[in-house]
Scaffold this motif. Sequence first.
Motif, PDB file in Angstrom:
ATOM      1  N   SER A 187       0.746  -0.238   9.424  1.00 35.54           N
ATOM      2  CA  SER A 187       2.001  -0.351  10.164  1.00 35.54           C
ATOM      3  C   SER A 187       2.962  -1.234   9.359  1.00 35.54           C
ATOM      4  CB  SER A 187       1.767  -0.946  11.552  1.00 35.54           C
ATOM      5  OG  SER A 187       1.192  -2.221  11.453  1.00 35.54           O
ATOM      6  N   ASN A 188       4.193  -0.839   9.312  1.00 36.10           N
ATOM      7  CA  ASN A 188       5.248  -1.557   8.590  1.00 36.10           C
ATOM      8  C   ASN A 188       5.051  -1.570   7.079  1.00 36.10           C
ATOM      9  OD1 ASN A 188       6.496  -2.234  11.056  1.00 36.10           O
ATOM     10  ND2 ASN A 188       5.113  -3.979  11.271  1.00 36.10           N
ATOM     11  N   VAL A 189       4.260  -0.653   6.538  1.00 36.22           N
ATOM     12  CA  VAL A 189       4.072  -0.561   5.099  1.00 36.22           C
ATOM     13  C   VAL A 189       4.825   0.655   4.594  1.00 36.22           C
ATOM     14  CG1 VAL A 189       2.415  -0.266   3.215  1.00 36.22           C
ATOM     15  CG2 VAL A 189       1.834  -1.696   5.174  1.00 36.22           C
ATOM     16  N   SER A 190       5.709   0.409   3.636  1.00 38.52           N
ATOM     17  CA  SER A 190       6.492   1.475   3.034  1.00 38.52           C
ATOM     18  C   SER A 190       5.809   1.918   1.754  1.00 38.52           C
ATOM     19  CB  SER A 190       7.903   0.931   2.737  1.00 38.52           C
ATOM     20  OG  SER A 190       8.514   1.635   1.714  1.00 38.52           O
ATOM     21  N   TYR A 191       5.658   3.234   1.610  1.00 40.68           N
ATOM     22  CA  TYR A 191       5.008   3.775   0.412  1.00 40.68           C
ATOM     23  C   TYR A 191       5.953   4.794  -0.218  1.00 40.68           C
ATOM     24  CZ  TYR A 191       1.991   6.651  -2.457  1.00 40.68           C
ATOM     25  OH  TYR A 191       1.454   7.341  -3.508  1.00 40.68           O
ATOM     26  N   ASP A 192       6.289   4.571  -1.458  1.00 45.79           N
ATOM     27  CA  ASP A 192       7.057   5.581  -2.190  1.00 45.79           C
ATOM     28  C   ASP A 192       6.794   5.450  -3.683  1.00 45.79           C
ATOM     29  OD1 ASP A 192       8.941   3.726  -3.374  1.00 45.79           O
ATOM     30  OD2 ASP A 192      10.072   3.745  -1.506  1.00 45.79           O
ATOM     31  N   SER A 193       7.223   6.436  -4.425  1.00 47.34           N
ATOM     32  CA  SER A 193       6.930   6.472  -5.860  1.00 47.34           C
ATOM     33  C   SER A 193       7.611   5.328  -6.607  1.00 47.34           C
ATOM     34  CB  SER A 193       7.346   7.815  -6.448  1.00 47.34           C
ATOM     35  OG  SER A 193       8.735   8.023  -6.275  1.00 47.34           O
TER      36      SER A 193
END
Length: 183
Positions: free
Chosen positions: A122-128
């Motif tokens: 929760s509240n973790v942003s994942y992107d390249s």
Amino acid sequence: MVKLLDLLSLCVLLSIIAVVQGARQSQDIRCGACRALVDEMEWAIAQVDPKKMIQTGSFRINPDGSQSVKDVPFARSEGHLLELMEGVCEKMKDYGETLDPVTNRKKYVRFMAREGTSEDVSNVSYDSRVVSSLKFACETIVEQNEDEIIEFFSHETDNVKDRLCSKRTDLCDHALKMPHDEL
């Protein structure tokens, strides 16, 4: 004339703020990568059977007929640590970015669970962008601090995150008050 000076002052102020935020973000990435690197190395070392040994030293025969060979734990041997460092930065793909509500700084946490564990995403942003920034920072840290990493992991077992990332390399000088298990 006064409005032009006010506008210029505002532009200079905004530029300074952007530079400070960029430097802070860069430090957060480097610190997060260092702490993730330590976490991944510690986990990989813990997966090795502590009874597994490797012979190190010189295999030459001394004049008295003896050899300067000794057994050391494989998990903390230089060869094993070098092998781990070759692939540790690939593990950054398992990390995401979140904002610490206390310090209001970005931190990087593992969102991909290891065997037998679950992670709170929760509240973790994942992107390249996050993955590539962490991976690049990790590779830079390994390249620039290879000897220190080997030294710490071959001898130290306590508080490596703070000792390596904060005190030895100054990558996390703001993080000395962070809990040891937090990235």
